[in-house]
Design an enzyme around this catalytic site. Sequence first.
Site, short mmCIF file in Angstrom:
data_model
loop_
_atom_site.label_atom_id
_atom_site.label_comp_id
_atom_site.label_asym_id
_atom_site.label_seq_id
_atom_site.Cartn_x
_atom_site.Cartn_y
_atom_site.Cartn_z
N CYS A 51 0.83 -1.21 0.00
CA CYS A 51 0.00 0.00 0.00
C CYS A 51 0.86 1.26 0.00
O CYS A 51 0.40 2.33 -0.38
CB CYS A 51 -0.97 -0.01 1.16
SG CYS A 51 -0.28 -0.62 2.69
N HIS A 103 19.09 0.86 -2.94
CA HIS A 103 17.68 1.15 -2.68
C HIS A 103 16.96 -0.08 -2.14
O HIS A 103 16.25 0.00 -1.14
CB HIS A 103 16.99 1.63 -3.96
CG HIS A 103 15.54 1.94 -3.78
ND1 HIS A 103 15.11 3.03 -3.05
CD2 HIS A 103 14.43 1.28 -4.17
CE1 HIS A 103 13.78 3.03 -3.03
NE2 HIS A 103 13.35 1.99 -3.70
#
Lengths: 433, 280
Positions: A51, A103
């Site tokens: 989400c 990342h």
Amino acid sequence: MNQIVSIGTSHHIAPIEFREKLAFSEAQIIESLQHFRESDQVQEAVILSTCNRVEVYAVANAVRNADAAAKILVEFLSRYHQIGVESLKKWTYLHHNLETIRHLFRVTASLDSMVVGESQILGQVKTAYDASREAGGAGTILNRLFTKAFSVGKRIRSETTIAAGAVSISYAAVELAKKIFNTLEGKTVAIVGAGEMSELTAKHLVSNGVSNVIVANRTYERAVKVAEKFNGTPLAYDNDLSFLIDADIVISSTNAPDYLIKRRPLADVMRKRKHRYMFLIDIAVPRDIEPDVSKIDHAFLYNIDDLEAVVASNLKDRQQEATRAEQIVTEEAKRFYDQLQIFQVNPTIKALHQQFREVAATELQACFYKTTLSDQQEAAIASMTQAIVKKLLHHPMQNLRCAVNDGNADHGQYVQALQELFALDVNDDNSEL
Amino acid sequence: MINFLFLVTLLIYLAASIFQTLSLAISSRTEAAVIRPTIERIAFWGTGIGFAFLTLFIALWWLQQGHFPMTHWTDSTAFFAWAITLIYLIIVRLTHLRALGSFVMPVAFIAILISYSFATHTAALPEPLRNYWLLAHTTLIFLAYAAFIAAFGFGLMYLMTERKIRKKTDALLDNLLPSLGTSDGLGYRCTILGVILLTMGVIVGSLWTQYIRDVPWRWLDAKVISTFVTWFIYVAQIGLRQFWGWHGRRAAYTAIIGFVAVLCTYVGVDLFLDSMHTYR
């Protein structure tokens, strides 16, 4: 050369409206991975869709450079989700090679999360990776990369305290209770009034050992309803606090306009319970418990602001720890990248060696077949040939390794040139990875 | 050489005390994660090595004097420190609560410092006192003192934790100190242990007087009276706790009062009052 690229968006840079447009359902992930496999543009891919973030990690080897690989991903997302390239550029971030690795490590270690150090993301990345592996998306390089990401995440969790300290009100209440009581086993919690927050807190307390739950409400029916959830004792109260005699922890959240638990009556209760510790949590606004209660010996009162301050101070502490965690990420990413480079040139080096050795062996055999030499002479010639092969290969190999170790971007071209000039058959499955 | 080694022991105790206290001073989790393990290791090894040295010294003096060394401040305070360390190490072994060292190790250090400053003094022990009664009597009393000092440490830990909880904001930032319930419960156990040992020590002492006729016995001996006061403070604490629920904060304060009483009994009486128990 293999290019590792990623494109993604998260709560840091994009609003929910954009993130939901970019989100992938489970079926869509499988579909997309299949598309990648068939298209031949991208060799490996993992899609992470939660989400808070949507990210695609991919490995492409048939491209000139990382930008070209990134372009494939941008075009794919634009086509798949019907989003204009312009808005993709605005709301997403692109990472190449070392930056991609860094990342992913940051994401997995929960350094990029809304609440730094939260534990959910690790599971989410694992699920995404497993799904991709099952669908044939992740290959040797991404396998290696994700496995490493999980171990870096684990290292950070053990070497820093980014995951320590409660960052929600209900957990803060549990941790405070543990600072007061030597054990929560056998303790009793009383929920006064009702509310989501108090039920959640009681739930955490119960799962940490609290064994008895008393639910007190002005209306008995409501008390019964809440008590059922905890297998607790319901009761209707009417200004009489005697039910608190057995309560070690009190969570109050009623709508009462005035103080419900006042100092004097509570002091009586404390005397009757032989001054055993009582932890009072007032999450009602307006407050239910008179602040002076905290002047009673062995009664510890926290209201909603106090709990929020505890949470804030824990969050600040996590932020400090995050700096240390970032250092670990940077260092691990660099190391992984270097290893990957070496592993990527290894098949070429191996193939070149093999070719030279095979040529030498064939020629030696032909030569020995035609001549009559003594065993000693044959052995001398054979070892001389080996030495020649070794010497001829020495400089090219050394320079190639140097180029890799220096982080010289040209080594990709070197590898390609070697493969083409010597017509090397390097199967690019990196089987030794 | 022996003097030098004793100085080394003193310095080891100083280092252990300092590092123990430093470990307590850490307030942020970051520091706790980075440097506390090292500090704790140094402190704990310091304590262990210091204790081993101290044991050797007491054994050495025992051999030199030919009887249990308990004649002068030198022997007495060294043995006091030894007893404190022993009780501390046993508690750490049982509970893994190293934080207690931050409170008891400085006391042990000061005891050794006193011992060191008297290092050249010796006193002759009267013949009738040279026997195993001396060993039993003083060992029991000193172990009782050590248990009371541990209880004092737990009392301070309790008060520090309580202050943090009442201060609210950084209540959860440090995880070194145990919960209130734990500090209180362990302090209570130490108190009971101390009372049992002290009672036994006093009984042994009074039986001992039956065997020596040469030294006149006085009931009004300052040390005896002071010991009874100390004993009474701790027994009263246990009683109040059992019957009136005096625990936690009040128990912590009583442990501090008891600690002062122990110091008065041990040191104060000797310095300011006349007693047959003096170390001179």
